[in-house]
Design a protein around this motif. Structure first.
Motif, mmCIF file in Angstrom:
data_model
loop_
_atom_site.group_PDB
_atom_site.id
_atom_site.type_symbol
_atom_site.label_atom_id
_atom_site.label_comp_id
_atom_site.label_asym_id
_atom_site.label_seq_id
_atom_site.Cartn_x
_atom_site.Cartn_y
_atom_site.Cartn_z
ATOM 1 N N ARG A 80 23.411 -30.480 15.157
ATOM 2 C CA ARG A 80 24.636 -31.570 15.492
ATOM 3 C C ARG A 80 24.652 -32.461 14.262
ATOM 4 N NH1 ARG A 80 25.263 -33.339 21.787
ATOM 5 N NH2 ARG A 80 27.138 -33.719 20.663
ATOM 6 N N PRO A 81 25.057 -31.842 12.898
ATOM 7 C CA PRO A 81 24.863 -32.846 12.045
ATOM 8 C C PRO A 81 25.803 -33.863 11.816
ATOM 9 C CG PRO A 81 25.885 -30.719 11.282
ATOM 10 C CD PRO A 81 25.428 -30.531 12.694
ATOM 11 N N ARG A 82 25.306 -34.975 11.235
ATOM 12 C CA ARG A 82 26.376 -36.037 10.910
ATOM 13 C C ARG A 82 27.180 -35.874 9.790
ATOM 14 N NH1 ARG A 82 21.575 -38.963 12.301
ATOM 15 N NH2 ARG A 82 21.212 -39.668 9.963
ATOM 16 N N HIS A 83 26.561 -35.034 8.805
ATOM 17 C CA HIS A 83 27.180 -34.839 7.783
ATOM 18 C C HIS A 83 27.493 -33.299 7.311
ATOM 19 C CE1 HIS A 83 26.192 -38.900 6.448
ATOM 20 N NE2 HIS A 83 25.061 -38.676 6.975
ATOM 21 N N THR A 84 28.546 -32.708 6.985
ATOM 22 C CA THR A 84 28.835 -31.521 6.769
ATOM 23 C C THR A 84 29.600 -31.203 5.338
ATOM 24 O OG1 THR A 84 30.621 -31.002 8.148
ATOM 25 C CG2 THR A 84 28.675 -30.517 8.964
ATOM 26 N N VAL A 85 29.260 -30.525 4.469
ATOM 27 C CA VAL A 85 29.972 -30.412 3.223
ATOM 28 C C VAL A 85 29.963 -29.050 2.760
ATOM 29 C CG1 VAL A 85 29.738 -31.055 0.686
ATOM 30 C CG2 VAL A 85 28.787 -32.586 2.506
ATOM 31 N N ASP A 86 31.298 -28.449 2.384
ATOM 32 C CA ASP A 86 31.163 -27.303 1.624
ATOM 33 C C ASP A 86 32.027 -27.667 0.313
ATOM 34 O OD1 ASP A 86 31.062 -25.074 3.847
ATOM 35 O OD2 ASP A 86 32.535 -26.485 4.961
ATOM 36 N N SER A 87 31.052 -27.179 -0.391
ATOM 37 C CA SER A 87 31.473 -27.616 -2.124
ATOM 38 C C SER A 87 32.508 -26.925 -2.606
ATOM 39 C CB SER A 87 30.034 -27.648 -2.768
ATOM 40 O OG SER A 87 30.103 -26.081 -3.444
ATOM 41 N N SER A 88 33.156 -27.140 -3.845
ATOM 42 C CA SER A 88 34.070 -26.560 -4.621
ATOM 43 C C SER A 88 33.196 -25.582 -5.317
ATOM 44 C CB SER A 88 35.061 -27.419 -5.279
ATOM 45 O OG SER A 88 34.339 -28.296 -6.238
ATOM 46 N N VAL A 89 34.078 -24.802 -6.299
ATOM 47 C CA VAL A 89 33.321 -23.791 -7.405
ATOM 48 C C VAL A 89 32.754 -24.667 -8.339
ATOM 49 C CG1 VAL A 89 33.811 -22.053 -9.032
ATOM 50 C CG2 VAL A 89 35.171 -22.159 -6.634
ATOM 51 N N GLY A 90 31.539 -24.203 -8.596
ATOM 52 C CA GLY A 90 30.588 -24.691 -9.830
ATOM 53 C C GLY A 90 29.203 -24.418 -9.757
ATOM 54 N N GLY A 91 28.481 -24.151 -10.938
ATOM 55 C CA GLY A 91 27.205 -23.679 -10.774
ATOM 56 C C GLY A 91 26.121 -25.183 -10.707
#
Length: 501
Positions: A80-91
């Motif tokens: 049950r995370p406090r932070h979730t992130v889905d990045s954009s494109v990029g190496g």
């Protein structure tokens, strides 16, 4: 820094799937990512750690679209995370996400973070070749399909007008200018790139997750021929990233206190010392030079912060095209093969698009556990646009990261429309070849006598026009950058005649 806030890598995992491109074995990226997460959880030797994850971050998947991959993974592992992130494109994103996770651990706002990503371009291609709808084969339909891209991620209107959009064209242009700035002949530059990419194949041969673990010589890399056509001068196919792979990776970073509380063995722990990032102008035609990268230099300098590069035990850098690792080696003042690292490069290990550097973090962590020392890991995004570097250490070192990237964009030459007829000096150039091995189109960036910059392309499918800018026009490679030319514009394209020799 107290143990409660010391960021450490404790679990790493990676998978390779469906190298045979079997339709029946085609798994979607999310399934591969889940397998990599499970591998990372097993690697840390602490069964209850994943459920304590308070941060889940995923690198953008390009082969398939997901509405909330990070949230899906969190639910799957029971967190049950406090932070979730889905990045954009990029190496650069794997390095950025690890930096951000480490910074949250260092400031006390996080204890356990999971970072994951993966691609299934090989399986997607196999399904399409067989005429099979991936959704009908069981792939996610929420939203499913190929993801949409922000037009700014592809290139500027000026780049579009000049045809300078595809990575193989842009990175070849950078290579031409960098080669010339170093005073390397085309022959010497070609040989240098080939040595590095041959070294990558040797590394990949020892990596069980490598897509193409075949050792190749520098001569085999450099020489165009059957199975290794010229793509865009001076790069053969063997020097291009290989994105049609099924690969995924995951890493777990925690505070040192959390690692010990969950029973992670001490020999699994690698310290995240920190790093730095920087970004240049997204429009390559709005940069001061094609011969260097201010963003790359800034990220490396801030990450090392006084450390001697020669004392690093591992340097593992992004390698979508040779100019990127060569820029790193040149800036650090090291021989080019010293940046071959332990992953295997995009040409041999595989180039799973934005998630490649996750695999580098896996390989580097394993190497530091086995041999100790310090490692530099580097990620590159866009067209040499976004840079982020990380310093890792087997032995304790205080965290000193900087999660906020710098803007290093500098003043650029004035970009003007191509005159009907003009004399100019070539700043960067490349010739693109077709699959049959014949030249098809040339791409030119040049300076007018008043210093203004122009960018243009020859007509597609006109090999004679393209060969005017070729390194191979007269047999042995000859330099074209720095050469005065006459440019004639017609119907939106140009013809180029050299004015010397």
């Amino acid at each position: 820094m107290s143990a409660e806030r010391t960021p450490v890598l404790v679990g790493v995992g990676q998978v390779r799937g469906n190298r045979a491109r079997d339709v029946a074995a085609a798994r979607e990226p999310a399934e591969l990512v889940s397998a990599a997460v499970a591998a990372a959880a097993a690697d840390c030797g602490a069964p209850g750690l994943l459920a304590a994850t308070d941060t889940v971050a995923t690198v953008r998947t390009t082969s398939w679209a997901y509405a909330d991959l990070a949230g899906s993974i969190a639910a799957e592992i029971g967190a049950r995370p406090r932070h979730t992130v889905d990045s954009s494109v990029g190496g650069q994103w794997p390095a950025v996400l690890l930096e951000q996770a480490a910074a949250r651990i260092a400031d006390g706002s996080s204890q356990v973070a999971l970072i994951a990503g993966g691609e299934a371009m090989a399986s997607l291609g196999a399904l399409r070749a067989a005429g099979t709808d991936p959704v009908a084969a069981g792939w996610s339909s929420a939203p499913g399909g190929p993801p949409a891209f922000d037009p700014e991620e592809i290139g500027s209107p000026a780049m579009l007008a000049a045809g300078i959009l595809l990575p193989r064209r842009v990175y070849a242009l950078f290579h031409s200018a960098h080669r010339h700035a170093l005073g390397l002949s085309p022959d010497a530059a070609i040989a240098r790139s080939a040595r590095l990419y041959a070294a990558f194949t040797e590394v990949a041969a020892a990596n069980p997750a490598a897509w193409n673990p075949q050792v190749r010589t520098a001569a085999e890399i450099a020489e165009p021929g059957q199975g290794n056509r010229m793509v865009a001068e001076p790069y053969t196919l063997a020097q291009n990233a290989m994105p049609h792979v099924d690969q995924a990776a995951a890493v777990i970073v925690t505070s040192l206190a959390a690692a010990r509380a969950h029973g992670v063995p001490e020999e699994r722990i690698v310290h995240v010392v920190g790093g730095a990032g920087a970004s240049d102008a997204t429009d390559v035609l709005a940069r001061p030079s094609f011969a260097s990268s201010a963003a790359l230099a800034d990220a490396l300098d801030r990450t090392l912060a006084g450390l001697d590069p020669a004392e690093l035990d591992v340097i593992d850098v992004y390698s979508c095209f040779p100019v990127v690792p060569e820029l790193v080696a040149d800036h650090l003042g090291l021989p080019v093969t010293s940046v071959a690292g332990v992953t295997g490069g995009h040409n041999a290990f595989g180039g799973p698009l934005s998630s490649y550097t996750l695999h580098a973090l896996v390989a580097v962590t394993q190497r530091l556990r086995a041999g100790g020392g310090r490692a530099l890991v580097h990620g590159n995004g866009g067209y040499l646009t976004h840079q982020h570097a990380l310093l890792l250490s087997r032995d304790p070192m205080p965290y000193r990261g900087d999660p906020q990237p710098r803007d290093t964009a500098g003043p650029a030459p004035r970009l003007v429309p191509v005159p009907d007829v003009a004399e100019a000096v070539v700043e960067a150039a490349t010739v693109e070849y077709g699959r049959a091995g014949a030249p098809e189109q040339a791409f030119l960036v040049a300076r007018l006598p008043d210093g203004a910059r122009i960018a243009a392309t020859t007509a597609p499918g006109d090999p004679d026009a393209a060969m005017a800018l070729s390194l191979h026009r007269r047999g042995a490679p000859r330099e074209i950058v720095g050469v005065p030319v006459r440019v004639t514009r017609k119907d939106g394209h140009v013809a180029v005649d050299t004015l010397e020799g």
